[in-house]
Design a protein around this motif. Structure first.
Motif, PDB file in Angstrom:
ATOM      1  N   GLY A 189       0.790  -1.221   0.000  1.00  0.00           N
ATOM      2  CA  GLY A 189       0.000   0.000   0.000  1.00  0.00           C
ATOM      3  C   GLY A 189       0.823   1.272   0.000  1.00  0.00           C
ATOM      4  N   ALA A 190       2.111   1.155   0.292  1.00  0.00           N
ATOM      5  CA  ALA A 190       2.971   2.346   0.329  1.00  0.00           C
ATOM      6  C   ALA A 190       4.050   2.300  -0.738  1.00  0.00           C
ATOM      7  CB  ALA A 190       3.614   2.497   1.706  1.00  0.00           C
ATOM      8  N   GLY A 191       4.560   1.097  -1.030  1.00  0.00           N
ATOM      9  CA  GLY A 191       5.603   0.990  -2.035  1.00  0.00           C
ATOM     10  C   GLY A 191       6.978   0.913  -1.417  1.00  0.00           C
ATOM     11  N   THR A 192       7.954   1.436  -2.124  1.00  0.00           N
ATOM     12  CA  THR A 192       9.360   1.287  -1.747  1.00  0.00           C
ATOM     13  C   THR A 192       9.750   2.268  -0.650  1.00  0.00           C
ATOM     14  OG1 THR A 192       9.942   0.510  -3.954  1.00  0.00           O
ATOM     15  CG2 THR A 192      11.727   1.383  -2.597  1.00  0.00           C
ATOM     16  N   VAL A 193      10.465   1.739   0.350  1.00  0.00           N
ATOM     17  CA  VAL A 193      10.991   2.539   1.451  1.00  0.00           C
ATOM     18  C   VAL A 193      12.500   2.326   1.507  1.00  0.00           C
ATOM     19  CG1 VAL A 193      10.998   2.928   3.945  1.00  0.00           C
ATOM     20  CG2 VAL A 193       8.846   2.401   2.759  1.00  0.00           C
ATOM     21  N   ARG A 240      18.314   9.224  11.748  1.00  0.00           N
ATOM     22  CA  ARG A 240      17.967   8.022  11.008  1.00  0.00           C
ATOM     23  C   ARG A 240      16.592   8.268  10.408  1.00  0.00           C
ATOM     24  NH1 ARG A 240      20.874   4.482   8.908  1.00  0.00           N
ATOM     25  NH2 ARG A 240      19.088   3.079   8.978  1.00  0.00           N
ATOM     26  N   VAL A 241      16.437   7.967   9.123  1.00  0.00           N
ATOM     27  CA  VAL A 241      15.184   8.277   8.454  1.00  0.00           C
ATOM     28  C   VAL A 241      14.819   7.159   7.483  1.00  0.00           C
ATOM     29  CG1 VAL A 241      16.368   9.618   6.655  1.00  0.00           C
ATOM     30  CG2 VAL A 241      13.951  10.033   7.097  1.00  0.00           C
ATOM     31  N   ALA A 242      13.520   6.887   7.410  1.00  0.00           N
ATOM     32  CA  ALA A 242      12.971   5.978   6.402  1.00  0.00           C
ATOM     33  C   ALA A 242      12.158   6.814   5.435  1.00  0.00           C
ATOM     34  CB  ALA A 242      12.097   4.915   7.062  1.00  0.00           C
ATOM     35  N   VAL A 243      12.458   6.720   4.153  1.00  0.00           N
ATOM     36  CA  VAL A 243      11.850   7.567   3.131  1.00  0.00           C
ATOM     37  C   VAL A 243      11.046   6.698   2.162  1.00  0.00           C
ATOM     38  CG1 VAL A 243      12.262   9.306   1.348  1.00  0.00           C
ATOM     39  CG2 VAL A 243      13.809   9.143   3.308  1.00  0.00           C
ATOM     40  N   ASN A 244       9.761   6.995   2.050  1.00  0.00           N
ATOM     41  CA  ASN A 244       8.885   6.301   1.106  1.00  0.00           C
ATOM     42  C   ASN A 244       8.935   7.060  -0.218  1.00  0.00           C
ATOM     43  OD1 ASN A 244       5.271   5.683   0.988  1.00  0.00           O
ATOM     44  ND2 ASN A 244       6.926   4.730  -0.132  1.00  0.00           N
ATOM     45  N   PRO A 249      10.894   0.763  -8.222  1.00  0.00           N
ATOM     46  CA  PRO A 249      10.780  -0.637  -7.795  1.00  0.00           C
ATOM     47  C   PRO A 249      11.839  -0.971  -6.751  1.00  0.00           C
ATOM     48  CG  PRO A 249      10.714  -0.458 -10.197  1.00  0.00           C
ATOM     49  CD  PRO A 249      11.109   0.882  -9.673  1.00  0.00           C
ATOM     50  N   VAL A 250      11.431  -1.672  -5.705  1.00  0.00           N
ATOM     51  CA  VAL A 250      12.362  -1.974  -4.620  1.00  0.00           C
ATOM     52  C   VAL A 250      13.542  -2.804  -5.106  1.00  0.00           C
ATOM     53  CG1 VAL A 250      11.161  -4.075  -3.870  1.00  0.00           C
ATOM     54  CG2 VAL A 250      12.499  -2.733  -2.221  1.00  0.00           C
TER      55      VAL A 250
END
Length: 615
Positions: A189-193, A240-244, A249-250
């Motif tokens: 539902g969110a895609g690549t992070v 530290r960060v997680a970016v959507n 494509p992952v």
């Protein structure tokens, strides 16, 4: 948030220490927990009593996972170096120390762990650590002795972490972003992070970013972000960060790829470096592995001398002056050398002796770059290009460098270009006296034969030498300083009139006739009597003396504007006959003249017999 990476030999208690500080298990994989061996990077975080937030990147200590260790330590601004009291300094301790020194990390502390297992060796271990760190970036780092099991020394460790983070310089939140990616995964539902350590710059939801790496190079948008497992609209360094990210494509993203500010970084395949520690660069090793951030890329080394070399990367990376990197021999698990980047756009080397000359040039070059040297080598370079390379361009430019709009120009080179422009214009007009001037393209070609030549990237001088931007602005300034002028695609001395030779007398008579009556165009017989054929009229037109309309009608270049003043006074729309009477001319002249005005967009034809002035 402050980001701290662990370092140290395998089985010295790094993960246990992180868990004791944060209450979180940094080992992410079942295999790691089953074997009690950190294999990949682990992440955990906590808040100090002062309110400062700490994020830990826990790295593997086993020699087989040195590449993973470098990926964890590479982007980290602070390091926590761990030595077990019951084991003392060991082989991988030296490897990690050398890696930290090569990367230039000078903020951190040393933790002697497992003090409960060997209380009698603590003093000896601390002395050993001091001796091994002497002369390195962590030589003055505080040492804390703890037991993560009993809690001994943990309060002091937390206090020391507070001191180290308080003394760390504030990262630049306004800088361009370069986030080295250490993980990539997909969420339904969110895609690549992608995740990484943000050490400079600011990320905002909705920002456009460029993802560049082994299998991907595209500009996309940030859909959302998280830091410490909480959604964030804005993330500032260090964190530290997680970016959507959108539309990536992952499977196209790997550790070592980077998320960067678009149009702000050079993507580099060839660079020149200086050794900062380790083995001499000319000891015969040519195939190495380069580590920076989370990236590990095979490189070929061409030594210039023991201290300087050129690296050719197997794949390009976003790099800048001053970047510190680790070189590792793929056949060894040890650090081969540490290097610092001196040039991300080095000159080609093809002549005998170029290597020795390059070594001499690099020997005196500061790590921060040399604006004068960069400009002198190129002759001219846009200021934004040097900033992209990582140079700081001072407001007070060094002697010999001039600012011309967006360009920085080497003054002696500029003078050489001015001389070349004067010479080519004089030479070509002497050879072709009937020419109205010298084509801009010919002037540009002459400037590109100078050493160093006029820059060619993105050049559009022939189309717009006075456009004020790009190469055109530079060419326009050269033309101005040469005392020349550019108009109608040609360069000429001010007041220059093409020498029409035998045709001059005939053209002058046509000019006199049209001055008296701009709509009294000479007949074909009149032009033949004046010895004005198609060639002579073409030269006269190019010189701006006459204007040729359709059907062999010749008028003054001013005739169309003079006609418009009269036609604007007619009732609109008007017929061809009305226009003919207003201009006092014939159908032979008025029809091609009106068609010329139509083509200029000054008049508009409504039907077979009516036109109107476009207002």
């Amino acid at each position: 948030m402050f980001v701290v990476a662990t370092a140290g030999h395998v089985d010295h208690g790094k993960s246990t220490l992180v868990k004791a500080l944060t209450g979180m298990e940094p080992d992410r994989w079942e295999e790691e927990r089953r074997r009690g061996l950190t294999i990949d990077l682990g992440f955990a975080w906590t808040t100090l009593p002062s309110g400062r937030e700490l994020a830990f990147v826990d790295v593997p200590g086993h020699e087989r996972f040195l590449a993973n260790m470098l990926a964890g330590v590479g982007p980290a601004p602070i390091v926590c170096f761990v030595i077990a009291a019951d084991k003392g300094w060991q082989a991988q301790s030296s490897d990690h120390r050398d890696a930290i020194a090569a990367l230039g990390i000078d903020r951190g502390l040393v933790v002697v762990t497992r003090a409960d297992l060997a209380p009698d060796t603590v003093t000896e271990t601390e002395a050993q650590v001091r001796a091994e760190l002497r002369g390195t970036t962590l030589a003055d780092a505080p040492i804390v002795t703890v037991s993560a099991t009993t809690g001994q020394g943990m309060d002091e460790l937390i206090a020391r972490l507070d001191e180290v983070t308080a003394a760390a310089p504030a990262p630049d939140a306004d800088a361009r972003v370069r986030l080295w990616i250490d993980r990539a995964f997909s969420i339904t539902g969110a895609g690549t992070v992608v995740t990484g350590t943000l050490t400079a710059g600011t990320l905002r939801a909705g920002d456009r970013v460029r993802v560049v790496g082994e299998s991907v190079d595209l500009v996309t948008g940030i859909r959302g972000m998280q830091s410490r497992e909480s959604s964030a609209e804005v993330v500032t360094p260090a964190a530290r960060v997680a970016v959507n990210v959108r539309d990536v494509p992952v499977d196209d993203i790997h550790r070592g790829d980077a998320l960067i500010t678009p149009d702000a970084w050079p993507i580099v395949e060839v660079l020149d470096v200086r050794r900062t520690m380790g083995e001499a660069l000319d000891d015969g090793v040519h195939e190495l592995m380069l580590h920076i951030g989370t990236a590990a890329v095979p490189v070929r080394l061409r030594p210039f001398d023991a201290e300087h070399a050129r690296l050719t990367l197997e794949r390009p990376l976003p790099l800048q002056l001053g970047d510190r990197m680790v070189l590792r021999n793929p056949g060894s698990r040890n650090v081969f050398a540490g290097v610092v980047v001196l040039d991300v756009d080095p000159p080609e080397l093809g002549r005998r002796g170029d290597g020795a000359r390059r070594a001499a040039a690099l020997a005196s070059r500061p790590v921060t770059g040399d604006v004068l040297a960069e400009v002198a080598r190129r002759g001219a370079v846009e200021r934004v290009v040097l900033v992209r390379f990582g140079l700081t361009v001072p407001e007070a430019l060094p002697s010999g460098v001039e600012a011309l709009g967006a360009w920085l120009v080497h003054a002696p080179t500029l003078q050489a270009w001015v001389t070349a422009a004067k010479e080519v214009v004089a030479k070509q007009l002497a050879a072709q006296p009937m020419a109205p001037g010298v084509p801009v393209k010919a002037v540009v070609e002459a400037l590109r034969r100078v050493d160093p030549p006029l820059p060619s990237a993105g050049a559009q001088p022939a189309a717009s030498p006075g456009s004020g931007t790009g190469i055109g602005a530079l060419v326009a300034e050269v033309i101005r300083r040469a005392g020349l002028e550019a108009a109608d695609g040609v360069v000429r001395p001010p007041g220059h009139r093409a020498d029409l030779g035998p045709a001059e007398a005939g053209v002058a008579k046509v000019e006199q006739r049209l001055k008296a009556n701009p709509f009294d165009a000479p007949e074909a017989d009149d032009l033949r009597a004046l010895c004005l054929g198609a060639r002579e009229l073409a030269v006269a037109e190019k010189a701006g003396r006459v204007l040729r309309l359709g059907d062999g009608v010749v008028v003054s270049p001013r005739t169309p504007a003079q006609a418009m003043r009269l036609l604007a006074g007619l009732d609109q729309p008007f017929t061809t006959s009305q226009a003919r009477r207003a201009l006092g001319t014939t159908r032979r002249v008025v029809i091609p003249l009106l068609e010329h005005l139509d083509s200029r967009g000054w008049t508009r034809r409504l039907d077979g017999s009516h036109r109107e002035v476009v207002r």
